[in-house]
Design an enzyme around this catalytic site. Structure first.
Site, mmCIF file in Angstrom:
data_model
loop_
_atom_site.group_PDB
_atom_site.id
_atom_site.type_symbol
_atom_site.label_atom_id
_atom_site.label_comp_id
_atom_site.label_asym_id
_atom_site.label_seq_id
_atom_site.Cartn_x
_atom_site.Cartn_y
_atom_site.Cartn_z
ATOM 1 C CE LYS A 1 -2.310 -0.819 3.842
ATOM 2 N NZ LYS A 1 -1.933 -2.161 4.311
ATOM 3 N NE ARG B 1 -5.508 -1.525 9.085
ATOM 4 C CZ ARG B 1 -4.493 -0.895 8.523
ATOM 5 N NH1 ARG B 1 -4.657 0.259 7.934
ATOM 6 N NH2 ARG B 1 -3.291 -1.426 8.544
ATOM 7 N NE ARG C 1 5.915 -3.204 6.865
ATOM 8 C CZ ARG C 1 4.626 -3.045 6.665
ATOM 9 N NH1 ARG C 1 4.191 -2.582 5.513
ATOM 10 N NH2 ARG C 1 3.768 -3.378 7.590
ATOM 11 N NE ARG D 1 4.807 -0.335 10.463
ATOM 12 C CZ ARG D 1 3.722 -0.567 9.744
ATOM 13 N NH1 ARG D 1 3.670 -0.178 8.492
ATOM 14 N NH2 ARG D 1 2.694 -1.185 10.266
ATOM 15 N NE ARG E 1 0.495 -4.814 11.355
ATOM 16 C CZ ARG E 1 1.788 -4.879 11.008
ATOM 17 N NH1 ARG E 1 2.670 -5.426 11.823
ATOM 18 N NH2 ARG E 1 2.176 -4.399 9.863
HETATM 19 P P1 ADP Z 1 -0.028 -2.208 7.819
HETATM 20 O O1 ADP Z 1 1.309 -2.424 7.263
HETATM 21 O O2 ADP Z 1 -0.365 -3.184 8.893
HETATM 22 O O3 ADP Z 1 -1.096 -2.114 6.788
HETATM 23 P P2 ADP Z 1 -0.401 0.626 8.697
HETATM 24 O O4 ADP Z 1 0.813 1.461 8.674
HETATM 25 O O5 ADP Z 1 -1.462 0.899 7.702
HETATM 26 O O6 ADP Z 1 0.114 -0.883 8.645
HETATM 27 O O7 ADP Z 1 -1.070 0.678 10.162
HETATM 28 C C1 ADP Z 1 -0.305 0.447 11.321
HETATM 29 C C2 ADP Z 1 -1.218 0.353 12.538
HETATM 30 O O8 ADP Z 1 -1.951 1.579 12.705
HETATM 31 C C3 ADP Z 1 -2.300 -0.722 12.442
HETATM 32 O O9 ADP Z 1 -1.830 -1.990 12.846
HETATM 33 C C4 ADP Z 1 -3.364 -0.154 13.412
HETATM 34 O O10 ADP Z 1 -3.001 -0.352 14.753
HETATM 35 C C5 ADP Z 1 -3.284 1.338 13.138
HETATM 36 N N1 ADP Z 1 -4.212 1.740 12.045
HETATM 37 C C6 ADP Z 1 -3.866 2.266 10.841
HETATM 38 N N2 ADP Z 1 -4.938 2.531 10.091
HETATM 39 C C7 ADP Z 1 -6.025 2.152 10.814
HETATM 40 C C8 ADP Z 1 -7.431 2.157 10.587
HETATM 41 N N3 ADP Z 1 -7.938 2.604 9.428
HETATM 42 N N4 ADP Z 1 -8.245 1.688 11.568
HETATM 43 C C9 ADP Z 1 -7.744 1.242 12.731
HETATM 44 N N5 ADP Z 1 -6.434 1.195 13.012
HETATM 45 C C10 ADP Z 1 -5.566 1.646 12.078
#
Ligand code: ADP
Ligand code: ZN
Length: 222
Positions: free
Chosen positions: A15, A90, A129, A162, A173
């Protein structure tokens, strides 16, 4: 004209990488909910303190807090003339809220890109990553390392792993993705704006052309 886009997919599906490509190509601001939360955590803001345990454990931040943060970010300007939303919505509740927010300003989404990646590749990618603390640019420990160790090529920021990219958090996740986020594909397919991209390989020219063509036909049909 491509204006309002969503990138959705499992952790490690690309993404962030595709958001940067699309943001550069179409000159649209990249709004990543994960980056927004990581910024609040780094600042140790009141919101950061509220969401820290969710993010660090790989749980979803409650819808109410997430929606509020994205709504505020969109309203502050970057979202006025189009955007690439990465990692939001999400959940179905978030998707409904976003539709409401956009409808209130008389606009709608042009396309939702759902990245499809084999599970084994997702795990490998997420565990190798790295990310820039400054601008969110993704890197990894093998092919796409920054030119200078630990320093972002784009903004000079610090490139780190991260803290939520561990085997255990990742499993949580992935599970949440299957339960809560994957159903969004059907929601947007029903709206006629879903674009599916198989993303098991690198984002080379061929895949980019394939995606741009799909976007063009989806967006002009909307
Ligand atoms: P990923 O690589 O898991 O897609 P992101 O960087 O998009 O990671 O998100 C990291 C964390 O931030 C998620 O695991 C969650 O805790 C929180 N988060 C991000 N976007 C959302 C969302 N739309 N709803 C709820 N939690 C979110
Ligand atoms: Zn950077």
């Amino acid at each position: 004209m491509v204006k309002r886009l969503i990138l959705t997919g499992a952790p490690g599906s690309g993404k962030g990488t595709w958001s940067k490509i699309l943001s550069d190509t179409f000159s649209l601001p990249h709004i990543s909910s994960g980056d927004l939360f990581r910024k609040e955590l780094a600042d140790d803001s009141p919101l950061g303190q509220q969401v820290r345990s969710y993010v660090e454990q790989g749980a979803l931040v409650p819808d109410e807090l997430t929606i509020k943060l994205v709504e505020k970010t969109l309203a502050e300007g970057p979202g006025q003339n189009g955007f690439i939303l990465d990692g939001f919505p999400r959940t179905i509740a978030q998707a409904l809220a976003l539709d409401g927010i956009l409808a209130a300003t008389g606009v709608k989404l042009d396309a939702v890109i759902a990245l499809d990646v084999d599970e084994a590749i997702l795990v490998e990618r997420a565990l190798s990553r790295m990310i820039c603390r400054g601008c969110g640019q993704p890197y990894n420990t093998s092919v796409t390392r920054p030119n200078q160790e630990g320093v972002c090529d784009r903004c000079g920021g610090e490139v780190v792993r991260r803290s939520d990219d561990t085997q255990e958090t990742l499993q949580r996740r992935l599970l949440l993705y299957h339960e809560q986020t994957k159903p969004l594909a059907d929601y947007y397919r029903d709206q006629g704006i879903l674009v599916k991209l198989e993303n098991n390989g690198p984002p080379d020219q061929t895949v980019q052309q394939e995606l741009f063509q799909m976007l063009e036909s989806t967006c002009s049909g909307a």
